[in-house]
Structure formats: structure tokens, C-alpha cells
Design an enzyme around this catalytic site. Structure first.
Site, mmCIF file in Angstrom:
data_model
loop_
_atom_site.group_PDB
_atom_site.id
_atom_site.type_symbol
_atom_site.label_atom_id
_atom_site.label_comp_id
_atom_site.label_asym_id
_atom_site.label_seq_id
_atom_site.Cartn_x
_atom_site.Cartn_y
_atom_site.Cartn_z
ATOM 1 N N ASP A 278 0.585 -1.331 0.016
ATOM 2 C CA ASP A 278 -0.133 0.056 0.088
ATOM 3 C C ASP A 278 1.103 1.240 -0.093
ATOM 4 O O ASP A 278 1.943 1.375 0.779
ATOM 5 C CB ASP A 278 -1.001 -0.003 1.137
ATOM 6 C CG ASP A 278 -1.998 1.323 1.289
ATOM 7 O OD1 ASP A 278 -2.923 1.132 0.797
ATOM 8 O OD2 ASP A 278 -1.564 2.191 1.839
ATOM 9 N N GLU A 322 -4.927 2.770 -4.015
ATOM 10 C CA GLU A 322 -3.403 2.744 -4.070
ATOM 11 C C GLU A 322 -2.721 1.235 -3.417
ATOM 12 O O GLU A 322 -1.609 1.064 -2.848
ATOM 13 C CB GLU A 322 -2.945 3.744 -3.175
ATOM 14 C CG GLU A 322 -3.218 3.656 -1.699
ATOM 15 C CD GLU A 322 -4.624 4.143 -1.197
ATOM 16 O OE1 GLU A 322 -4.821 4.514 -0.131
ATOM 17 O OE2 GLU A 322 -5.357 4.371 -2.081
#
Length: 418
Positions: A278, A322
Site C-alpha cells: 500500500d 493505492e
């Protein structure tokens, strides 16, 4: 059609406008534009050469069997007929078959076939001129048979068929004028039959030539359309499995591949690893640098994942937003951690400015790693869940780091499943 233009389909696809124009013109021309005619001849040559060779053998057997007729009908010139059939025409036909089977025979196929047909016709005309037996007048039927065979069975291209037929008719006119036992009535009747045979067989030849060329155009256009459709479907399938921003596999592609690899690993008892990552404080990045900059950032991270996923079976994918994943078949935990560290280091090495991150002044990622040998007690989603848990542990521990999932106890990789 027995032949298939698929072998030259790439070339034909470039000539699609020419194919369309030729089809609109009706395909009635005896020659396509030069480039299309070249491909058409390549298309028809293999099947035509096979057919010509088989029919030449059949014609040779039938031609020589007429030696029996020569014995009964032309006793006065039988030795000459025997020599012409066995020592002139037969060797010529065999030589023609051999010649067209050699390399470069495509250029010779039609001229040789036309020459052999004219030679056969000339042999019968010679018999009619030399013999003084009254039954020789019936040999005109052999000429009519050869014309029908040439135009309807062999099916030479129409220009060749027309040339052979005209030459045969002219030759017969000369023959009936020189035949010593040909009466005016017999000459008129036989000439009518020969000319009518030539005309009718030419009409049939023309129709078959037209239909064959038209079928070639239709078949080529159909296969081009099928190829375009297949390519379009492939592109759509690729788009449905690809993330439009980063070019990586999308979530759907990842889910499908994970389940497939899980089943294979379960059957073959080898480890499966997953790296879950992430982008740290990516919301802050978007808020302060803007979404276009955020998109560029994700694309550059995607490039890193593609570069480090060196094996064909490794699958980097955008999991959502993301978040990214890298699926690693045949990979144990230690090797997965090495790759995860390479990802972390390379992303940080991109040096993408990020002054609104608490982890570093540049863009960084947090990573969770899980790996184990699949067994019947667990599901593919368990691998994702463990890697996700490790990812959250990495975030809680300060980000820009790697955490390893604590997998439940499993059987050794070489132990039999229960």
C-alpha cells in the site's frame, strides 16, 4: 472450396480494399490486380497441381486403352498409332507430370497442361489424315471428348481453355480438309459436333472460373473479418483483465489467477507467496499534489512491480486504489521477503517528492508478505487475508517497512495430503 487462403491471410488483410473492389466488380475478370492475382495463384496452386497430376494419370490410362480401338478401326496405320501413343504422347505426359512436380512448377503447370492437351488432339488428327479406313471418320468423337475433359474436368483457367479450344477447332478444320476418306456430309457433321463441344464446355469452364474466383474473394473477406473479430475479442479480454491506469493485471485478473495457481499448488504441493503493498499516506499525496500527479505516481510504482516480477508466472496486479499485490507461485517466504524488500527499496529510490508523509520525504510503500503450501484445510482467500494482516501490521509499525504474516502450522511440503 478445398484450399484455404489462411496461409496468406496477413497479406490478404493488407489488400482488403482491393478484395472489396474486386468483389464489387463481380469477380468476372480473368485476372485480378497483380498483387492479388499472385496470392490467388499461390492459393490455388497446391490443389490444382494435385488434381492435374491425378487426372493426367487417368487421362493417360484412358488414352492408351484406345489402342484397342486403333487395332480394330485403324488396321492400316496401327503400327504408327501404337508408336505415337506409347512412344510420343505417353512419355510426354509422364514428363509433364514430373516437370510440374519440381520446384518452380507453378509457372509451368498451365502451359504444360495446355501443350499436352494439344499434343493429344494433334495425335488424333494425325490418325485421321493418315488412315484410309472408312471408320476413321469416327475419331472426331475423341477430339470432342478431349475438349470436354480439358474444359470441364481439368478446368484450366479460362484463357488457357479458350486458347486450347480455338487451336483444336482450327486444327480440326485443317484435318477434315486433309482426311482422304472424309465425305462432305461427315466433315460438316463432325465439325459441328467438335465446335459445339468446344462452345458448351467453354461456357461451363467460364462459369466455374467465375465462381471459383468469387468464392476466393468471399472466403478471404470472411476469414479477414473473423480474424479482426478474434483480435477485437482478444483486445477486449485483455482490457477486461488489465488496469487501465498502470497496465498491470486488475483485481479480476488477480482473483482468477490466484484461484488457478492455488489449485495447481494444492495438487503439486509447492508453496505460494503473496506480497501485499500500500502506498503510504497516498490520500495526502493526492490532496496536495493533485490527482494527475497521483496517477503518475501509481504508474511509476506499477513499473517497479513489473520490473521486479522477473518470472513469467509472477503476477503483479493493482488490487484497488493505492493497493497492489504480487502473486508468486513456487516461492517460499524467504524469497518472497527478498522480493518485497527490493520493491520497497526501488519505490523509495524513485525519489517521488512527498512532504506530506510521516514515513519519509518521498513516496514509500508498506508491505505484508505471506507464503505457505496450500492444503485442503484452507482457501485461496486465506493467503490474501494473511498478507493483508501483515500489511496492516507494517502500517501500524510506522510504514515504509515489511511485515511477515504468521501462517498457521501446515504439513511439510513433501507430506501426503489427508
Amino acid at each position: 472450396m478445398h484450399a484455404n487462403p489462411a496461409d496468406n491471410l496477413s497479406e490478404l488483410e493488407k489488400l482488403e480494399p482491393l478484395l472489396q473492389r474486386s468483389l464489387r466488380a463481380g469477380g468476372r475478370s480473368f485476372r485480378f490486380p497483380a498483387e492479388l492475382e499472385r496470392i490467388y495463384r499461390l492459393f490455388i496452386f497446391p490443389s490444382r497441381r494435385r488434381r492435374y497430376a491425378a487426372l493426367a494419370v487417368l487421362a493417360l490410362v484412358c488414352y492408351d486403352l484406345f489402342i484397342v480401338c486403333d487395332w480394330f478401326i485403324l488396321p492400316d496405320i496401327f503400327p504408327i498409332a501404337l508408336i505415337v501413343r506409347l512412344l510420343v504422347v505417353t512419355p510426354a505426359i509422364l514428363a509433364g507430370i514430373w516437370c510440374t512436380r519440381r520446384k518452380g512448377g507453378a509457372r509451368l503447370l498451365e502451359p504444360v497442361a495446355a501443350g499436352l492437351l494439344l499434343l493429344s488432339l494433334a495425335s488424333l488428327s494425325l490418325f485421321m489424315v493418315l488412315s484410309r479406313h472408312p471408320n476413321v471418320v469416327h475419331y472426331y468423337s475423341g477430339i470432342a471428348v478431349i475438349l470436354m475433359f480439358s474444359n470441364m474436368i481439368i478446368r484450366q483457367p479460362f484463357p488457357y481453355a479458350l486458347g486450347v479450344s480455338m487451336a483444336a477447332c482450327l486444327l480440326y478444320l485443317v484435318t477434315v480438309g486433309q482426311a482422304p476418306v472424309m465425305s462432305t456430309e461427315a466433315a460438316f457433321s463432325s465439325t459441328t459436333v467438335v465446335f459445339t463441344s468446344a462452345l458448351f464446355s467453354l461456357v461451363g469452364n467460364y462459369q466455374m472460373e467465375f465462381e471459383h474466383r468469387r468464392d476466393f474473394l468471399l472466403s478471404a473477406l470472411q476469414q479477414i473479418s473473423s480474424r479482426k473479430l478474434a483480435r477485437m475479442n482478444s483486445q477486449l479480454e485483455h482490457l477486461s483483465l488489465t488496469d487501465g491506469l498502470t497496465g498491470l493485471a486488475n483485481r479480476r485478473h488477480f482473483d482468477q489467477t490466484l484461484q488457478r495457481e492455488w489449485n495447481v499448488a494444492l495438487r503439486n504441493r509447492y508453496p505460494l507467496a503473496l506480497v501485499f503493498l500500500d502506498v503510504d499516506h497516498f490520500k495526502n499525496y493526492n490532496d496536495h499534489y493533485g490527482h494527475p500527479a497521483g496517477d503518475v505516481c501509481l504508474q511509476r510504482i506499477g513499473t517497479v512491480l513489473t520490473r521486479v516480477s522477473r518470472r513469467a508466472q509472477d503476477l503483479p496486479a493493482r488490487y484497488g486504489g493505492e493497493e497492489f499485490v504480487v502473486l508468486l507461485p513456487h516461492t517460499d517466504l524467504d524469497h518472497a521477503c527478498v522480493l518485497a524488500e527490493e520493491i520497497r527499496r526501488d519505490v523509495q529510490g524513485l525519489a517521488i517528492e512527498h512532504h506530506y508523509s510521516a514515513a519519509a520525504p518521498v513516496v514509500t510503500v508498506s508491505l505484508g508478505v505471506a507464503a505457505f503450501v496450500p492444503d485442503k484445510e484452507r482457501q485461496a482467500d486465506d493467503l490474501v487475508r494473511l498478507a493483508d494482516q501483515a500489511l496492516y501490521a507494517a502500517k501500524d509499525a510506522g510504514r515504509n517497512r515489511i511485515e511477515i504474516a504468521a501462517a498457521p502450522a501446515t504439513q511439510p511440503a513433501d507430506a501426503p495430503s489427508t
